[in-house]
Design an enzyme around this catalytic site. Structure first.
Site, PDB file in Angstrom:
ATOM      1  N   ASP A 136     -18.925 -11.819  51.571  1.00  0.00           N
ATOM      2  CA  ASP A 136     -17.946 -11.973  52.648  1.00  0.00           C
ATOM      3  C   ASP A 136     -18.120 -13.348  53.299  1.00  0.00           C
ATOM      4  O   ASP A 136     -19.187 -13.963  53.214  1.00  0.00           O
ATOM      5  CB  ASP A 136     -18.153 -10.890  53.723  1.00  0.00           C
ATOM      6  CG  ASP A 136     -17.894  -9.502  53.174  1.00  0.00           C
ATOM      7  OD1 ASP A 136     -17.140  -9.391  52.186  1.00  0.00           O
ATOM      8  OD2 ASP A 136     -18.464  -8.546  53.728  1.00  0.00           O
TER       9      ASP A 136
HETATM   10  N1  URA Z   1     -21.683  -6.036  51.154  1.00  0.00           N
HETATM   11  C1  URA Z   1     -20.931  -6.423  52.202  1.00  0.00           C
HETATM   12  O1  URA Z   1     -20.517  -5.620  53.015  1.00  0.00           O
HETATM   13  N2  URA Z   1     -20.641  -7.739  52.326  1.00  0.00           N
HETATM   14  C2  URA Z   1     -21.101  -8.688  51.474  1.00  0.00           C
HETATM   15  O2  URA Z   1     -20.813  -9.878  51.655  1.00  0.00           O
HETATM   16  C3  URA Z   1     -21.877  -8.263  50.395  1.00  0.00           C
HETATM   17  C4  URA Z   1     -22.165  -6.928  50.255  1.00  0.00           C
END
Ligand code: URA
Length: 264
Positions: A136
């Site tokens: 993310d």
């Molecule tokens: N899980 C998440 O919620 N976000 C990420 O960036 C990676 C794994």
């Protein structure tokens, strides 16, 4: 209603030219991708160079980026002979919070691809670097890149079960029962999660090791046990452990790809 399958552009281009352009062993690649994989020009720049008439294949100017090209074909860019044989490369990048792991960036926040290119030496900037999976925008930590789509498929396939270790600062202090629920697996809206590793590093810091990589999975799992994520960081993927400073990178060693990521 059955979904119509789109014919890949390289196959359309190959069909337009006739079967003699496809290698008998099926290893023909398309020109712009082969240039990106071999570190000559990243894909978008390769496409532009081809359209501008700067690329020759076997002595003929080639203006079709999706033209099939065999390994070992004689290719020239701006008159210079270029080798199309590609060695598999992997690299570890320490993603900062902010950039997106997307080719398109409609909000103009910047992409990890731009951040990576900005710190790579000249000799590695000609590669098309593909991200192995996603993080993310606000997640920091280990993001792997490669010049080979097969490694991307291996690293992101639901069948591979590569362990990914995350550290999350969460709201509140999760009790043992919450950690046990994470370990056992819980049911999210897209199905049950596989058993995970979960332990506390600090009263509000959870180390979570997953062997799958569903969308926002860490955040959704921790929210499901009542402890939403405040900050998320990835420390390791398979046997590759993050060991470079934020926004820095390093190449992976061959054994890290073979043993650490299980890709041979
Ligand atoms: N899980 C998440 O919620 N976000 C990420 O960036 C990676 C794994």
């Amino acid at each position: 209603m059955a979904r119509r399958q789109r014919t890949p552009k390289w196959l359309e281009a190959a069909r337009r030219r006739g079967p003699e352009d496809l290698a008998a062993d099926g290893r023909a690649d398309w020109l712009s991708r082969a240039l990106g994989r071999a570190g000559v020009l990243p894909r978008a720049e390769a496409e532009a160079a081809i359209r501008e008439g700067r690329v020759e294949v076997a002595g003929r100017v080639e203006r079709e980026p999706f033209a099939p090209v065999r390994p070992g074909a004689e290719v020239r860019v701006d008159g210079q002979a270029r080798e199309l044989t590609a060695r598999l490369l992997g690299l570890a990048f320490h993603k900062p919070a902010g950039p997106v792991v997307h080719g398109s960036d409609p909000e103009g926040v910047g992409t990890v691809f731009e951040r990576l290119r900005a710190v790579l030496p000249e000799e590695l900037r000609g590669y098309e670097w593909l991200a192995v999976g996603r993080l993310d925008r606000d997640t920091t930590g280990l993001l792997l890149f490669t010049n080979d789509e097969r490694l991307v498929r291996h690293g992101t396939s639901p069948e591979t079960h590569l362990p990914k270790r995350y550290v999350a600062r969460v709201k509140g202090c999760p009790p043992e029962a919450a950690l046990q629920a994470l370990r056992d697996g819980l049911v999210l809206e897209d199905g049950p999660t596989r058993p995970a590793g979960a332990r506390l590093r600090e009263p509000d810091v959870v180390e979570l090791t997953l062997t799958e990589g569903r969308h926002h999975q860490v955040k959704r799992m921790l929210a499901a046990v009542g402890h939403p994520v405040l900050a998320l960081h990835r420390e390791a993927v398979g046997g590759v452990v993050l060991d470079v400073a934020e926004s820095d990178w390093r190449l992976l060693r061959e054994e890290e790809v073979a043993e650490g990521l299980g890709f041979r």
